[in-house]
Design an enzyme around this catalytic site. Structure first.
Site, short mmCIF file in Angstrom:
data_model
loop_
_atom_site.label_atom_id
_atom_site.label_comp_id
_atom_site.label_asym_id
_atom_site.label_seq_id
_atom_site.Cartn_x
_atom_site.Cartn_y
_atom_site.Cartn_z
N ASP A 15 -37.07 -13.58 64.71
CA ASP A 15 -36.12 -14.08 65.42
C ASP A 15 -35.15 -13.16 65.97
O ASP A 15 -35.40 -11.94 65.43
CB ASP A 15 -35.17 -14.86 64.34
CG ASP A 15 -33.84 -15.64 65.10
OD1 ASP A 15 -33.83 -16.22 66.20
OD2 ASP A 15 -32.93 -15.37 64.23
N SER A 16 -34.35 -13.38 66.75
CA SER A 16 -33.40 -12.36 67.37
C SER A 16 -32.61 -11.85 66.40
O SER A 16 -31.77 -10.66 66.59
CB SER A 16 -32.53 -13.18 68.46
OG SER A 16 -31.73 -14.19 68.01
N GLU A 157 -21.74 -17.93 62.76
CA GLU A 157 -21.75 -16.42 62.14
C GLU A 157 -20.49 -16.31 61.53
O GLU A 157 -20.21 -15.57 60.47
CB GLU A 157 -22.26 -15.53 63.27
CG GLU A 157 -23.68 -15.77 63.38
CD GLU A 157 -24.39 -14.54 64.03
OE1 GLU A 157 -24.06 -13.30 63.89
OE2 GLU A 157 -25.56 -14.74 64.15
N CYS A 189 -31.40 -24.44 68.87
CA CYS A 189 -31.03 -23.03 68.45
C CYS A 189 -31.01 -22.93 66.81
O CYS A 189 -30.51 -23.81 66.03
CB CYS A 189 -29.59 -22.90 68.72
SG CYS A 189 -29.05 -21.41 68.44
N HIS A 191 -29.37 -21.49 64.78
CA HIS A 191 -27.80 -21.42 64.04
C HIS A 191 -27.52 -23.02 63.94
O HIS A 191 -26.65 -23.28 62.95
CB HIS A 191 -26.75 -20.63 64.95
CG HIS A 191 -27.04 -19.27 64.85
ND1 HIS A 191 -28.30 -18.90 65.12
CD2 HIS A 191 -26.08 -18.58 64.63
CE1 HIS A 191 -27.93 -17.44 65.19
NE2 HIS A 191 -26.84 -17.17 64.78
N1 DGL Z 1 -31.77 -17.23 67.40
C1 DGL Z 1 -31.17 -17.66 68.78
C2 DGL Z 1 -31.73 -19.02 69.22
O1 DGL Z 1 -32.31 -19.79 68.52
C3 DGL Z 1 -29.66 -17.64 68.66
C4 DGL Z 1 -29.01 -16.24 68.59
C5 DGL Z 1 -29.28 -15.51 69.83
O2 DGL Z 1 -28.48 -15.88 70.77
O3 DGL Z 1 -29.68 -14.49 69.76
O4 DGL Z 1 -31.59 -19.48 70.38
#
Ligand code: DGL
Length: 270
Positions: A15-16, A157, A189, A191
């Site tokens: 993940d990011s 967050e 997403c 989150h």
């Molecule tokens: N992990 C990203 C998503 O699921 C959300 C956080 C980001 O923008 O990096 O889209």
């Protein structure tokens, strides 16, 4: 090149940032004997507002890192990465790849009765139309209503999971989708599963929330069973977490996503 896959090898999830821990959490619950290696690009998050080219470059770099660790399966836990770079990951090797968009789209098609589906995600995910393509690849004629919700990632967050500001943002974002009469809403997403109680209240009881983390855990269980890749060992599994930065409040935020303490965190310097 055909990869030889060992059922005892870990599943690689990436993940990011920390958001993909919602997928890890679902995997830990659904598949309690699987070893997991997680990679979160905490130094370069957020991806949701970056260009597709940049995201594809970062995504490939991370997938290569996990493939070097001999993972038996790659899971793209980040919707933003999946929306623009899933093919680039598939092209890297024969190791199977699953992504949250495919899983979420499939779950939404199962959940809807009136064929009106809503999807929410980061601006990059929504602009990519990846959910539209995935949902329209099914046989059913579906009406899809998509909405980018740029404020949700920072609000989650910040820990504002049940806060008037978040509620107001949710009411604004969901208004056009609810006006169209959607009966299911894809949380597109990493989150958003943390906002489930609030989103359910705003959307009302007639809208089913589709959590792509749960959908991904189900799809993973099916793939491991179909390919005889489930770990035969019944020991407690090993979990490793690789990150590119340890920002302020990393532990608190990470544990909120994971729902338990975050052990074995390794810092990678690229
Ligand atoms: N992990 C990203 C998503 O699921 C959300 C956080 C980001 O923008 O990096 O889209």
């Amino acid at each position: 090149m055909t990869a030889t896959l060992d059922p005892r090898s870990p599943i690689g999830v990436f993940d990011s940032g920390v958001g993909g821990l919602t997928v890890v959490r679902a995997l830990m619950e659904r598949l309690p004997f699987e070893n997991i290696v997680y990679f979160g690009d905490t130094a370069r998050v957020p991806y949701g507002v970056k260009s597709p080219e940049t995201i594809a470059h970062y995504t490939t770099q991370i997938a290569e890192f996990l493939l070097e660790r001999q993972v038996k399966l790659l899971i793209i836990a980040c919707n933003t990465m999946a929306s623009v770079a899933a093919q680039a990951v598939h092209d890297l090797s024969d190791t199977p790849v699953l992504d949250v968009i495919e899983a979420g789209a499939h779950a939404a098609l199962t959940a809807t009765h009136n064929h009106k589906i809503g999807v929410i995600g980061t601006p990059t995910t929504i602009n990519s139309n990846a959910y539209t393509r995935a949902i329209h690849s099914g046989k059913e004629p579906i009406r899809l209503y998509a909405q980018a919700c740029a404020l949700f990632v920072p609000l989650v967050e910040e820990g504002w999971l049940d806060h008037p500001v978040t509620r107001l943002a949710a009411q604004e974002y969901l208004k056009p989708l609810l006006t169209e009469g959607i009966d299911s809403l894809v949380l597109g997403c990493t989150h958003y599963p943390l906002l489930k109680p609030l989103l359910q209240e705003v959307a009302g009881p007639s809208v089913a929330l589709v959590d792509s983390a749960d959908a991904m855990a189900e799809q993973t269980a099916r793939l491991l069973a179909d390919r005889s890749l489930a770990n035969p060992d019944r020991n407690s599994p090993h979990y490793d977490f690789y990150v590119t930065d340890v920002p302020l409040r990393f532990q608190t935020i990470g544990e909120r996503f994971l729902g338990r303490t975050l052990p074995h965190v390794h810092l990678i310097k690229w």
